[in-house]
Write a protein that holds these residues in place. Sequence first.
Motif, PDB file in Angstrom:
ATOM      1  N   ALA A  30       0.817  -1.224   0.000  1.00 39.68           N
ATOM      2  CA  ALA A  30       0.000   0.000   0.000  1.00 39.68           C
ATOM      3  C   ALA A  30       0.846   1.268   0.000  1.00 39.68           C
ATOM      4  CB  ALA A  30      -0.921  -0.012   1.226  1.00 39.68           C
ATOM      5  N   HIS A  31       1.971   1.244   0.689  1.00 40.83           N
ATOM      6  CA  HIS A  31       2.696   2.500   0.910  1.00 40.83           C
ATOM      7  C   HIS A  31       4.024   2.640   0.176  1.00 40.83           C
ATOM      8  CE1 HIS A  31      -0.330   3.414   3.791  1.00 40.83           C
ATOM      9  NE2 HIS A  31      -0.002   2.412   4.579  1.00 40.83           N
ATOM     10  N   ARG A  32       4.496   1.571  -0.429  1.00 37.91           N
ATOM     11  CA  ARG A  32       5.810   1.631  -1.091  1.00 37.91           C
ATOM     12  C   ARG A  32       5.862   2.719  -2.178  1.00 37.91           C
ATOM     13  NH1 ARG A  32       9.589  -0.917  -4.463  1.00 37.91           N
ATOM     14  NH2 ARG A  32      11.425  -1.549  -3.288  1.00 37.91           N
ATOM     15  N   PRO A  33       4.833   2.797  -3.048  1.00 39.92           N
ATOM     16  CA  PRO A  33       4.927   3.839  -4.095  1.00 39.92           C
ATOM     17  C   PRO A  33       5.032   5.251  -3.524  1.00 39.92           C
ATOM     18  CG  PRO A  33       3.157   2.308  -4.576  1.00 39.92           C
ATOM     19  CD  PRO A  33       3.627   2.001  -3.196  1.00 39.92           C
ATOM     20  N   GLN A  34       4.314   5.501  -2.429  1.00 33.60           N
ATOM     21  CA  GLN A  34       4.309   6.852  -1.855  1.00 33.60           C
ATOM     22  C   GLN A  34       5.661   7.180  -1.225  1.00 33.60           C
ATOM     23  OE1 GLN A  34       0.838   7.517   0.521  1.00 33.60           O
ATOM     24  NE2 GLN A  34       1.417   9.647   0.974  1.00 33.60           N
ATOM     25  N   ILE A  35       6.243   6.194  -0.537  1.00 29.29           N
ATOM     26  CA  ILE A  35       7.563   6.410   0.076  1.00 29.29           C
ATOM     27  C   ILE A  35       8.606   6.647  -1.019  1.00 29.29           C
ATOM     28  CG2 ILE A  35       9.414   5.293   1.426  1.00 29.29           C
ATOM     29  CD1 ILE A  35       7.096   6.135   3.180  1.00 29.29           C
ATOM     30  N   PHE A  36       8.523   5.823  -2.064  1.00 29.62           N
ATOM     31  CA  PHE A  36       9.459   5.981  -3.184  1.00 29.62           C
ATOM     32  C   PHE A  36       9.313   7.367  -3.808  1.00 29.62           C
ATOM     33  CE2 PHE A  36      10.091   5.704  -7.826  1.00 29.62           C
ATOM     34  CZ  PHE A  36      11.445   5.429  -7.838  1.00 29.62           C
ATOM     35  N   ARG A  37       8.063   7.798  -3.973  1.00 22.99           N
ATOM     36  CA  ARG A  37       7.819   9.108  -4.609  1.00 22.99           C
ATOM     37  C   ARG A  37       8.404  10.246  -3.769  1.00 22.99           C
ATOM     38  NH1 ARG A  37       2.122   9.083  -5.522  1.00 22.99           N
ATOM     39  NH2 ARG A  37       1.889   9.766  -3.383  1.00 22.99           N
ATOM     40  N   PHE A  38       8.188  10.162  -2.456  1.00 23.36           N
ATOM     41  CA  PHE A  38       8.728  11.210  -1.587  1.00 23.36           C
ATOM     42  C   PHE A  38      10.255  11.249  -1.677  1.00 23.36           C
ATOM     43  CE2 PHE A  38      10.750  12.133   2.485  1.00 23.36           C
ATOM     44  CZ  PHE A  38      10.453  13.475   2.585  1.00 23.36           C
ATOM     45  N   THR A  45      14.290   3.467  -0.263  1.00 20.27           N
ATOM     46  CA  THR A  45      12.966   2.860  -0.055  1.00 20.27           C
ATOM     47  C   THR A  45      13.127   1.437   0.480  1.00 20.27           C
ATOM     48  OG1 THR A  45      12.123   4.145  -1.917  1.00 20.27           O
ATOM     49  CG2 THR A  45      10.760   2.317  -1.183  1.00 20.27           C
ATOM     50  N   GLN A  46      14.054   0.697  -0.114  1.00 22.49           N
ATOM     51  CA  GLN A  46      14.291  -0.676   0.366  1.00 22.49           C
ATOM     52  C   GLN A  46      14.777  -0.667   1.810  1.00 22.49           C
ATOM     53  OE1 GLN A  46      16.770  -2.992  -2.173  1.00 22.49           O
ATOM     54  NE2 GLN A  46      15.303  -2.997  -3.843  1.00 22.49           N
ATOM     55  N   ILE A  98      10.535   7.134   9.125  1.00 23.65           N
ATOM     56  CA  ILE A  98      11.746   6.317   8.898  1.00 23.65           C
ATOM     57  C   ILE A  98      12.453   6.808   7.629  1.00 23.65           C
ATOM     58  CG2 ILE A  98      12.589   3.992   8.344  1.00 23.65           C
ATOM     59  CD1 ILE A  98      10.251   2.874   9.996  1.00 23.65           C
ATOM     60  N   ALA A  99      11.656   7.051   6.586  1.00 21.25           N
ATOM     61  CA  ALA A  99      12.242   7.493   5.306  1.00 21.25           C
ATOM     62  C   ALA A  99      12.976   8.832   5.465  1.00 21.25           C
ATOM     63  CB  ALA A  99      11.147   7.605   4.252  1.00 21.25           C
TER      64      ALA A  99
END
Lengths: 191, 140
Positions: free
Chosen positions: A30-38, A53-54, A80-81
């Motif tokens: 659910a959240h990986r794309p958003q974290i990657f985008r940020f 992201t990883q 965390i990011a």
Amino acid sequence: MEAIARATAEQFAGLEMEAAAQEFSSVVEAHRPQIFRFLLASTRDVDLAETLTQECFLKAYRNWDRFRGDSSAMTWLMRIAINLEKDHWRNRRMQFWRHTRTNSVDLAEASEWLPSGERSVEQQMMAREQVAHVWRAVEGLSARQRTVFLLRYVEDQDLSEIAQATGLSEGTVKAHLSRALVKVRAELRGK
Amino acid sequence: MMRLGKGSMDEGNELEAGLEQTLKDFRSSVHAWSDAEYSRPRETANMARPMSWRVAAGWALGCVLAAGSLGGGLYERHHRQELAKIAAAAEAASQQKLEAEQRAVKESDDLLAKVDNDVSRQVPQAMEPLAQLMAEDDAQ
């Protein structure tokens, strides 16, 4: 009797772990794309954004049992990011080759991604130019101002969410946002 | 005056229309870029091939350069040795020539001295007693 109880406890523990893993994988999905985008917007470096992201999800997985749900999973992951990104730049600052070329995408290239919509070619060009100005302004912001600005205007988060993710008070978030907007306005006016 | 997105941020910071549109465009462009990069297939296997090709090409070029510089060095050394040999031969020849000239000059001088001596010894008969006296004076 004891053996049965132990086996049952182990079974439950196994089931619990399986459920936690499933829950975590749904959070990742659910959240990986958003974290990657940020992270992509923050670094303008695709490879670095992927790596961070990883690392973010690896760290989250290791600490998943400590996540108490005080904030949303998204806010927790974003925190965390942000910390990972901060650590990355801090570590880079210590390296003697910090001024060497990075993989960051050029500002003009970053602003090429604007969807055309129903605009004329001229309007599209103008819009891209404006977006390039925003990128330039973002580049000149301090790390905190940039984080707050991106969370607000790219991730569409409200002040309380930003405050939770950054660990700042809402008042401080508001102040950073206001200063960031002043710089963006100035850049757009060509000052 | 308009407000942006979900935010309707209660910070009371209303944005003018132009800035709001620009920020929306900025948001859209970041989303589009991120979506494109996120869904882009990763080509790790294909990435390895050009890398190995590059490494092989680098090694080959390195070997060629090393062989070239080694060959050049050997050729230069051989060339210098040849030049040294030629120079030594020329030196020896000139030395021999000089020695022969010196020998010829010495022989010629000796001959001239002998002739001179022989000629100087031959005095007329009448002058012989005087010559003996001069020889005795010289001896004394």
